[in-house]
Design a protein around this motif. Structure first.
Motif, mmCIF file in Angstrom:
data_model
loop_
_atom_site.group_PDB
_atom_site.id
_atom_site.type_symbol
_atom_site.label_atom_id
_atom_site.label_comp_id
_atom_site.label_asym_id
_atom_site.label_seq_id
_atom_site.Cartn_x
_atom_site.Cartn_y
_atom_site.Cartn_z
ATOM 1 N N ALA A 100 -6.598 64.515 -21.546
ATOM 2 C CA ALA A 100 -6.979 64.716 -20.147
ATOM 3 C C ALA A 100 -6.645 66.162 -19.788
ATOM 4 O O ALA A 100 -5.486 66.576 -19.860
ATOM 5 C CB ALA A 100 -6.213 63.751 -19.242
ATOM 6 N N ASP A 101 -7.657 66.923 -19.393
ATOM 7 C CA ASP A 101 -7.448 68.352 -19.173
ATOM 8 C C ASP A 101 -6.334 68.643 -18.178
ATOM 9 O O ASP A 101 -5.595 69.608 -18.336
ATOM 10 C CB ASP A 101 -8.747 69.057 -18.783
ATOM 11 C CG ASP A 101 -9.413 68.507 -17.542
ATOM 12 O OD1 ASP A 101 -8.917 67.540 -16.954
ATOM 13 O OD2 ASP A 101 -10.459 69.060 -17.153
ATOM 14 N N ALA A 102 -6.169 67.820 -17.161
ATOM 15 C CA ALA A 102 -5.156 68.057 -16.143
ATOM 16 C C ALA A 102 -3.722 67.887 -16.665
ATOM 17 O O ALA A 102 -2.780 68.379 -16.056
ATOM 18 C CB ALA A 102 -5.376 67.115 -14.960
ATOM 19 N N ILE A 103 -3.566 67.210 -17.802
ATOM 20 C CA ILE A 103 -2.234 66.957 -18.348
ATOM 21 C C ILE A 103 -2.036 67.677 -19.685
ATOM 22 O O ILE A 103 -0.965 68.214 -19.943
ATOM 23 C CB ILE A 103 -2.004 65.451 -18.551
ATOM 24 C CG1 ILE A 103 -2.155 64.695 -17.248
ATOM 25 C CG2 ILE A 103 -0.619 65.185 -19.157
ATOM 26 C CD1 ILE A 103 -2.111 63.196 -17.397
ATOM 27 N N CYS A 104 -3.031 67.668 -20.520
ATOM 28 C CA CYS A 104 -2.877 68.123 -21.908
ATOM 29 C C CYS A 104 -3.146 69.595 -22.150
ATOM 30 O O CYS A 104 -2.922 70.085 -23.243
ATOM 31 C CB CYS A 104 -3.792 67.291 -22.803
ATOM 32 S SG CYS A 104 -3.412 65.526 -22.773
ATOM 33 N N SER A 105 -3.657 70.305 -21.168
ATOM 34 C CA SER A 105 -4.008 71.722 -21.361
ATOM 35 C C SER A 105 -2.798 72.578 -21.621
ATOM 36 O O SER A 105 -1.716 72.315 -21.239
ATOM 37 C CB SER A 105 -4.729 72.246 -20.129
ATOM 38 O OG SER A 105 -5.920 71.538 -19.941
#
Length: 105
Positions: A100-105
């Motif tokens: 999930a981009d909001a968490i894993c970036s």
């Protein structure tokens, strides 16, 4: 909430490193979201036909509406829309891998 109770990212050390959430199963939609952060590489997943991860990227909803999840037992704040998406993606019995981009970036 004090800093000890808040999730802290670990550095990604390889050029193709990524973070994945290992979403814990739950039979109840309303249970708290619990997950672990897995650091891996794209190379490790390139030809993996058994384990898969789901990519979730979005820009929708009110970013000021927040919820708390647990990442490795520590609090992590996400938007209410991501919370909803993770709840509906969660499996009843098995762990699920999510980027999930909001968490894993």
């Amino acid at each position: 909430m004090n800093p000890i109770d808040t999730y802290q990212y670990h550095s990604l050390l390889e050029n193709d490193a990524i973070r994945l959430l290992e979403l814990q199963p739950s039979p109840n939609l309303n249970d708290e979201i619990e997950c672990s952060m897995v650091c891996t590489t794209l190379r490790a997943w390139d030809e993996d036909l058994v384990e898969h991860y789901t990519a979730l990227s979005y820009v929708w909803g009110d970013a000021s509406l927040k919820r708390r999840i647990l990442v490795d037992g520590k609090a992590f704040t996400i938007t209410i829309n991501l919370d909803t998406a993770l709840r509906y993606m969660r499996d009843l019995k098995r762990k699920r891998l999510v980027w999930a981009d909001a968490i894993c970036s």
